[in-house]
Design a protein around this motif. Structure first.
Motif, PDB file in Angstrom:
ATOM      1  N   ARG A   3       0.851  -1.200   0.000  1.00 31.13           N
ATOM      2  CA  ARG A   3       0.000   0.000   0.000  1.00 31.13           C
ATOM      3  C   ARG A   3       0.881   1.243   0.000  1.00 31.13           C
ATOM      4  O   ARG A   3       1.848   1.329   0.734  1.00 31.13           O
ATOM      5  N   ASN A   4       0.529   2.194  -0.840  1.00 31.58           N
ATOM      6  CA  ASN A   4       1.352   3.392  -0.956  1.00 31.58           C
ATOM      7  C   ASN A   4       0.895   4.434   0.061  1.00 31.58           C
ATOM      8  O   ASN A   4      -0.195   4.990  -0.051  1.00 31.58           O
ATOM      9  N   PRO A   5       1.734   4.715   1.083  1.00 31.57           N
ATOM     10  CA  PRO A   5       1.298   5.635   2.148  1.00 31.57           C
ATOM     11  C   PRO A   5       1.166   7.084   1.688  1.00 31.57           C
ATOM     12  O   PRO A   5       0.523   7.886   2.366  1.00 31.57           O
ATOM     13  N   PHE A   6       1.756   7.432   0.551  1.00 34.46           N
ATOM     14  CA  PHE A   6       1.649   8.812   0.066  1.00 34.46           C
ATOM     15  C   PHE A   6       0.251   9.142  -0.467  1.00 34.46           C
ATOM     16  O   PHE A   6      -0.125  10.308  -0.553  1.00 34.46           O
ATOM     17  N   PHE A   7      -0.491   8.103  -0.861  1.00 36.46           N
ATOM     18  CA  PHE A   7      -1.753   8.347  -1.555  1.00 36.46           C
ATOM     19  C   PHE A   7      -2.833   8.926  -0.642  1.00 36.46           C
ATOM     20  O   PHE A   7      -3.886   9.361  -1.111  1.00 36.46           O
ATOM     21  N   GLY A  20       7.960   5.145   8.651  1.00 33.06           N
ATOM     22  CA  GLY A  20       8.053   3.707   8.888  1.00 33.06           C
ATOM     23  C   GLY A  20       7.385   2.871   7.819  1.00 33.06           C
ATOM     24  O   GLY A  20       7.652   1.682   7.690  1.00 33.06           O
ATOM     25  N   GLU A  21       6.530   3.489   7.011  1.00 35.58           N
ATOM     26  CA  GLU A  21       5.800   2.762   5.966  1.00 35.58           C
ATOM     27  C   GLU A  21       6.342   3.040   4.565  1.00 35.58           C
ATOM     28  O   GLU A  21       5.980   2.342   3.609  1.00 35.58           O
ATOM     29  N   ILE A  22       7.179   4.066   4.425  1.00 35.42           N
ATOM     30  CA  ILE A  22       7.610   4.492   3.090  1.00 35.42           C
ATOM     31  C   ILE A  22       8.763   3.635   2.594  1.00 35.42           C
ATOM     32  O   ILE A  22       9.764   3.449   3.285  1.00 35.42           O
ATOM     33  N   GLU A  23       8.630   3.101   1.389  1.00 32.30           N
ATOM     34  CA  GLU A  23       9.681   2.325   0.739  1.00 32.30           C
ATOM     35  C   GLU A  23      10.087   3.032  -0.555  1.00 32.30           C
ATOM     36  O   GLU A  23       9.318   3.833  -1.116  1.00 32.30           O
ATOM     37  N   GLU A  24      11.279   2.716  -1.053  1.00 30.02           N
ATOM     38  CA  GLU A  24      11.740   3.339  -2.299  1.00 30.02           C
ATOM     39  C   GLU A  24      10.786   3.090  -3.458  1.00 30.02           C
ATOM     40  O   GLU A  24      10.612   3.948  -4.341  1.00 30.02           O
ATOM     41  N   GLU A  25      10.119   1.944  -3.448  1.00 33.34           N
ATOM     42  CA  GLU A  25       9.229   1.599  -4.559  1.00 33.34           C
ATOM     43  C   GLU A  25       7.997   2.508  -4.632  1.00 33.34           C
ATOM     44  O   GLU A  25       7.296   2.530  -5.642  1.00 33.34           O
ATOM     45  N   HIS A  26       7.754   3.287  -3.550  1.00 35.25           N
ATOM     46  CA  HIS A  26       6.582   4.157  -3.544  1.00 35.25           C
ATOM     47  C   HIS A  26       6.810   5.476  -4.282  1.00 35.25           C
ATOM     48  O   HIS A  26       5.835   6.137  -4.675  1.00 35.25           O
ATOM     49  N   TYR A  27       8.068   5.894  -4.443  1.00 36.42           N
ATOM     50  CA  TYR A  27       8.323   7.244  -4.940  1.00 36.42           C
ATOM     51  C   TYR A  27       7.874   7.457  -6.388  1.00 36.42           C
ATOM     52  O   TYR A  27       7.126   8.395  -6.683  1.00 36.42           O
TER      53      TYR A  27
END
Length: 679
Positions: A3-7, A20-27
Motif C-alpha cells: 500500500r502506498n502511504p503517500f496516496f 516507517g511505511e515508506i519504501e523506495e518503490e513508492h516514490y
C-alpha cells in the motif's frame, strides 16, 4: 507493491510523513500520479467558462498538487540526507520530468491568460494585501518562466530546463561520490599527531566502515579548508588533505568541472531567451538586490579591505612558522592560525570542545535561546519515527502552550548524506490548507564512537544556531497561502533570520547556560569567554576573503553573456581568471568552494545567489544592533521581530518588513564594523 502511504494525507501529528511505511518503490508511482493529478487540476481551472476570479484561479492553483508536494518534500530530503543507489537513480530519472511538469504549468497559455487577466484587474478586485501580492507574484513567476515567449521560444525553453535539471542532478550526485572518494586514509599512527583522542577514534571508525580496519580515515567536508587542518601536526599530511579537498570534481573519473561549464552555458542561453543579458541579471531581477550592479557595488566595496586584513594575518602566520617551512601555504593557514590564537589569546580550540557537548548545546543553548527570545519550548517525541534512526523529533509549543509544529534534528555526518548543513520543510504551514509546519535541520557533525559524547567545535555550535534560525522561520510562519510559507522569500534574504539567530550563541546569559565542562559541569570561565571572542576576531580577513572568493566565482560563472562564450572553456582556467580579475587570487586562501564541488550553485538554488549570505548579513548586523540597543527587553524585541518578519514569510517585501521594525532602510556600517572592514 505494498500500500502506498503517500496516496492518503498522513494521520500522524502535524501530518508528519509516515516514514516507517515508506519504501523506495513508492516514490516513482507517487511522482507520476502526483504530476497527472496536478495537470488534471490545472485543466479544471482553465476549463471554467466563467471569467477568472481570485478564487477560481489563484486559490485553485494554491490547492493543486497536494500529492506531488507530499512526495517531493520527503524524497528530496531523503535524497540529500540518506541517499542510496536507488534514490540516486530515481532522482536522475525524475528531475528532468519534474522540470518538464513545471514547464507544462507555467507555459500553459490558457492558465497564463487567466493570471494575466487578474493581474491587469488587480486594483478592481477588492483584494487584501496578501491576496494582491499573491496575484502579482504568480504573474511574475509565470513571466519569468517564459509564459510570454512564442511557440518556438517555449519549445527551446522546455529543452533547456530539462537539460539543466538533469545536469544539476548529476553534479550533486557526483559531488557526494567525489567527497567520499577523496577520503584520506592513513596507515601510520604518527601521521595523526595533533588530533584529539576522540578524533583519532572517529577516524579509526571511518576506516573500519570502509573495510580498512587498522587504518585511519579522514572524511572530507564540503568546503575547501577542512577543519582537521587546524590540528594535524604533520605538514605533509596537511598538504595531502588540502590537495584531496581542492581536487574533488576535477578528476578523470568525476569531472564536475566539465558539468559546471555545461550548466553555466545552458543557464546563459536560457537567460538570453528570456530577454536578460546573462543569468546573474535574470537571477537578481526578483530579489531584493534587483540589479547585478547593486550586487557588484557591494562586493567591490568589501574586497580591498578584506584582502588587506588577510595579508596582515598572513604576515603574522608566516612569522610564527619555522623558517625551514618556507612560504605560508593553504594547508598551513588553519594550523598556524590555531597556534597564533592559542599563544596570543591563550585559547586552545581543542580545549574548548569539552565545553560544547552536543546535547547540552542543543537543549541549554539553541532551545534555551529560543525560549528566552520568543517564549517557545520543545519536547522530544520518542513515539514518532524519523526517516533515519539518528533523526530526533521534537514538538514545538508557543509561549501560551499552544502547539506550533514539529522540529526534526539530523545532526551527524554519514557517507549517504550531502555535505554542509541545511533546513528543509517536510510540511509547510498554510491556513488555507489547514497545515502546521514540520521542519528538519541537517548537519554534518562527526559522529563519535559508540558510548562517547559528541563534542563540538565553536564552528559546529554556530552552525546549530544558524540552521535553527531557518527552522524558526518555518515554524513561525503564519500565512494564508502556501506560496508564501516559511522560507519562501527572496533568496538574498533567506539567510537573514538564520544569521540573526547566531548572535545568541555568544550572548553571556545563553553561553553561560550551555558552555559547561563535560566532566566537571563547571561553566566556561568568563575570562576564557572574553579571550575566545577576541580570538574569533583574529582571522576575519581570511574568512571574508574565503567567502568572497566563492561569491565572486559564482558571480563570474553567471555573468557570462551567451552560451557561445563558454564554448571549449576549461573550468579550472576560468576559475583562476575569475579570481584574478576579482582581486582574490590568493594562493594561500582558496575560495570556500571551488567549482568542482560548489553544490550550492551547480546542484542547488544559489546560482548567481551565493552573494546572498553577505547581502543578508547587512540586514542581520543591523538587526543585531537593534536587538541590543536597550530600548526594550530581548523578549519584547523577539516578539516584534517575529510579528514583523519571521511570521510573514514571502507575504510582504522583506525590506518593507525590515523597515517596519527598524524604522528605516538597512545600513551597511554595522556589517563593516563586525567584519573589521572599516577604515
Amino acid at each position: 507493491m505494498t500500500r502506498n502511504p503517500f496516496f492518503e494525507r498522513s494521520t500522524l501529528p502535524y501530518e508528519l510523513p509516515p516514514f516507517g511505511e515508506i519504501e523506495e518503490e513508492h516514490y516513482v508511482p507517487t511522482f507520476e500520479r502526483g504530476m497527472a493529478e496536478q495537470l488534471g487540476e490545472i485543466g479544471g481551472i482553465t476549463g471554467v467558462a466563467e471569467e477568472a476570479t481570485f478564487e477560481n484561479t489563484v486559490v485553485a492553483l494554491e490547492r493543486s498538487g497536494a500529492l506531488l508536494a507530499r512526495v517531493a518534500a520527503v524524497f528530496f530530503n531523503i535524497s540529500s540526507s540518506d541517499s542510496t543507489a536507488g534514490t540516486d537513480a530515481i532522482e536522475a530519472r525524475m528531475s528532468p520530468r519534474l522540470a518538464a511538469h513545471r514547464d507544462a504549468i507555467h507555459l500553459d497559455p490558457a492558465l497564463f491568460a487567466r493570471i494575466e487577466s487578474l493581474y491587469r484587474r488587480r486594483d478592481e478586485l477588492g483584494l487584501d494585501p496578501e491576496q494582491r501580492r499573491l496575484v502579482e507574484q504568480y504573474h511574475l513567476r509565470f513571466v519569468r518562466a517564459g509564459a510570454g515567449l512564442d511557440t518556438q521560444g517555449q519549445a527551446r525553453l522546455r529543452e533547456l530546463n530539462t537539460e539543466i535539471a538533469a545536469a544539476t542532478t548529476e553534479f550533486g550526485q557526483n559531488n557526494v561520490a567525489a567527497r567520499n572518494a577523496a577520503t584520506v586514509v592513513l596507515d601510520n599512527a604518527d601521521e595523526l599527531a595533533g588530533l584529539s583522542p576522540t578524533a583519532v577514534a572517529a577516524a579509526a571508525e571511518n576506516a573500519r566502515s570502509m573495510d580498512r580496519a587498522g587504518a585511519w580515515a579522514l572524511r572530507l567536508q564540503n568546503v575547501s579548508n577542512q577543519p582537521v587542518l587546524a590540528d594535524l601536526a604533520d605538514r605533509d599530511v596537511r598538504r595531502r588533505v588540502m590537495a584531496a579537498s581542492l581536487e574533488r570534481g576535477f578528476t578523470e573519473d568525476i569531472d564536475n568541472g566539465r558539468l559546471a561549464v555545461r550548466i553555466a552555458a545552458l543557464r546563459a542561453e536560457r537567460a538570453a531567451l528570456l530577454g536578460y543579458p546573462d543569468h546573474a541579471s535574470y537571477a537578481v531581477a526578483d530579489q531584493t538586490a534587483r540589479t547585478p550592479e547593486a550586487v557588484e557595488e557591494m562586493l567591490a566595496r568589501l574586497v580591498p579591505p578584506a584582502v588587506a586584513n588577510a595579508k596582515r594575518e598572513a604576515a603574522e602566520l608566516a612569522d610564527a612558522m619555522p623558517a625551514e617551512d618556507g612560504e605560508l601555504r593553504s594547508w598551513d593557514w588553519q594550523y598556524w592560525s590555531q597556534r597564533v590564537r592559542a599563544e596570543r589569546f591563550s585559547v586552545d580550540a581543542e580545549a574548548l570542545r569539552p565545553y560544547f557537548e552536543l546535547e547540552r548545546v542543543l537543549r541549554d543553548g539553541v532551545f534555551f535561546a529560543a525560549e528566552q527570545v520568543y517564549g517557545i519550548t520543545l519536547r522530544e517525541r520518542d513515539d514518532l519515527v524519523g526517516y533515519h534512526p539518528e533523526v530526533r523529533i521534537f514538538e514545538v509549543f508557543d509561549a501560551d502552550g499552544s502547539a506550533l509544529g514539529l522540529f526534526l534534528g539530523d545532526f551527524f555526518a554519514r557517507p549517504s548524506k550531502h555535505g554542509g548543513a541545511w533546513m528543509n520543510e517536510l510540511v509547510s504551514q498554510s491556513r488555507l490548507l489547514g497545515k502546521r509546519p514540520v521542519v528538519v535541520n541537517n548537519l554534518n557533525i562527526a559522529k563519535p564512537p559508540a558510548g562517547e559524547p559528541a563534542l563540538l567545535t565553536w564552528d559546529n555550535v554556530r552552525t546549530l544556531f544558524h540552521e535553527f534560525g531557518h527552522a524558526l522561520h518555518g515554524l513561525f510562519s503564519d500565512v494564508q497561502y502556501p506560496f508564501f510559507a516559511g522560507t519562501e522569500v527572496p533568496r538574498d534574504c533567506v539567510e537573514f533570520p538564520s544569521q540573526v539567530n547566531e548572535v545568541w550563541m555568544a550572548r553571556p546569559e545563553i553561553l553561560a547556560n550551555y558552555a559547561r565542562h563535560i566532566d566537571t559541569g563547571e561553566p566556561m570561565p568568563a575570562e576564557l569567554v572574553e579571550r575566545m571572542a577576541a580570538a574569533e576576531r583574529f582571522g576575519e580577513g581570511f574568512r571574508t576573503v574565503e567567502y568572497l572568493g566563492a561569491a565572486l566565482l559564482d558571480w563570474s560563472w553567471h555573468r557570462v553573456s551567451g552560451a557561445e562564450s563558454l564554448a571549449g572553456a576549461d573550468a579550472a582556467t576560468f576559475e583562476e581568471a575569475a579570481l584574478r580579475e576579482a582581486g582574490l587570487a590568493l594562493a594561500a586562501i582558496p575560495p570556500r568552494y571551488r567549482t568542482g564541488y560548489f553544490a550550492h550553485v551547480f546542484a542547488g538554488g544559489y546560482a548567481a545567489g551565493y552573494y546572498s549570505y553577505i547581502w543578508s548579513e547587512v540586514l542581520d548586523a543591523d538587526t543585531v544592533d537593534w536587538f541590543e540597543d536597550g530600548a526594550a527587553s530581548i523578549r519584547e524585541k523577539g516578539t516584534a521581530f517575529r510579528r514583523a518578519l519571521l511570521s510573514r514569510g514571502g507575504s510582504v517585501d522583506p525590506l518593507e518588513a525590515f523597515a517596519s521594525f527598524r524604522g528605516r532602510a538597512p545600513d551597511l556600517e554595522p556589517l563593516l564594523a563586525r567584519r573589521g572592514l572599516l577604515a
